[in-house]
Design an enzyme around this catalytic site. Structure first.
Site, PDB file in Angstrom:
ATOM      1  N   HIS A 176       7.629   7.094  71.021  1.00 37.78           N
ATOM      2  CA  HIS A 176       8.437   6.556  72.117  1.00 37.78           C
ATOM      3  C   HIS A 176       7.984   5.165  72.541  1.00 37.78           C
ATOM      4  CE1 HIS A 176      10.852   6.586  75.795  1.00 37.78           C
ATOM      5  NE2 HIS A 176       9.777   6.211  76.458  1.00 37.78           N
ATOM      6  N   ASP A 177       6.692   4.884  72.453  1.00 37.70           N
ATOM      7  CA  ASP A 177       6.157   3.608  72.921  1.00 37.70           C
ATOM      8  C   ASP A 177       5.348   2.936  71.814  1.00 37.70           C
ATOM      9  OD1 ASP A 177       5.618   1.516  74.640  1.00 37.70           O
ATOM     10  OD2 ASP A 177       3.982   2.530  75.685  1.00 37.70           O
ATOM     11  N   LEU A 178       5.993   2.698  70.687  1.00 42.28           N
ATOM     12  CA  LEU A 178       5.310   2.057  69.566  1.00 42.28           C
ATOM     13  C   LEU A 178       5.095   0.580  69.890  1.00 42.28           C
ATOM     14  CD1 LEU A 178       4.155   2.407  66.726  1.00 42.28           C
ATOM     15  CD2 LEU A 178       6.419   1.837  65.818  1.00 42.28           C
TER      16      LEU A 178
END
Length: 250
Positions: A176-178
């Protein structure tokens, strides 16, 4: 793997005491107690190794022969300014902490380079809950932003970063938060991904892989514009994408 399956088939145990629910790996932490989710527990045992700051304070602690990371769940954005660490309770298995624990367990079962989950707690108050997670600390690892502030990395390492991300995507794992802070290199030059809060295994199809990579590219450009010293150039992105091999997208 869902909650009931992991409890039945692995060393993971579920502890429930009134409004508190804890999931923990009895093989990794046989002396588990909910007090382990407080910094005081570790400070009393002189077991705090250090801390890092972000939305909140992340603690690094020592337990027997393992080093662990203790992280509290905080909201981001405008909502986070008002509710900070409070979430609407959706049922135990659907809480963010349990979802991350289960996903990390799946990633480890797939031999993907992600931290090993140790324990989570969910503390309810009416319709609201707060939570924490304990994971194993990756030995000798530094985040990519910190490394790029020290100096450039070579093309081979950029290839390895791309190859690692592709390995997750080939298993349909969505991060989700690459971003550049959530990519780690250990002291053996192995690449890891961390912080799988709100990550998931996707259904086949869609362009989520492309969107994931564009998010990462924006992260590099953001750090380049923000930091006085950041050894990243657009050519490094091309090297990363060579390792990722976009032609092999699923």
């Amino acid at each position: 793997m869902n909650l009931s399956t992991i409890v039945k088939q692995t060393s993971v145990k579920l502890l429930q005491q009134n409004a508190l629910s804890c999931l923990y790996d009895a093989e990794l932490i046989p002396d588990f107690t909910p007090k382990m989710f407080t910094k005081d527990y570790w400070q009393e045992r002189d077991a705090v190794l250090g801390h890092a700051t972000g939305r909140g304070i992340t603690w690094f602690v020592k337990h027997d022969n393992a080093n662990l990371v203790l992280r509290h769940y905080y909201r981001g954005g405008l909502v986070g300014r008002m509710l900070t660490d409070q979430y609407v309770y959706p049922g135990l298995e659907k809480t963010r902490a349990v979802q991350e624990f289960l996903l990390l367990a799946k990633l480890n079962a797939l031999n993907l380079p992600a931290p090993k989950p140790v324990a989570v707690n969910i503390e309810r108050s009416g319709l609201i809950y707060r939570s924490d997670i304990l994971i194993e600390l990756i030995p000798g690892a530094k985040d990519l932003v910190g490394l790029l502030q020290e100096g450039p990395i070579d093309e081979t390492l950029w290839h390895k970063i791309g190859e690692t991300i592709k390995a997750f995507h080939q298993h349909r794992i969505y991060h989700h938060d690459l971003n550049s802070h959530n990519i780690m290199l250990d002291d053996k030059q192995h690449v890891w991904l961390i912080d799988f809060d709100q990550g998931q295994q996707m259904a086949k199809g869609g362009d989520w892989q492309k969107q994931n990579m564009l998010r990462l590219l924006r992260s590099f450009r953001k750090e380049k514009n923000k930091l006085d010293t950041f050894h990243w150039e657009e050519k490094d992105w091309q090297a990363l994408m060579t390792g990722y091999d976009v032609s092999a997208c699923i």
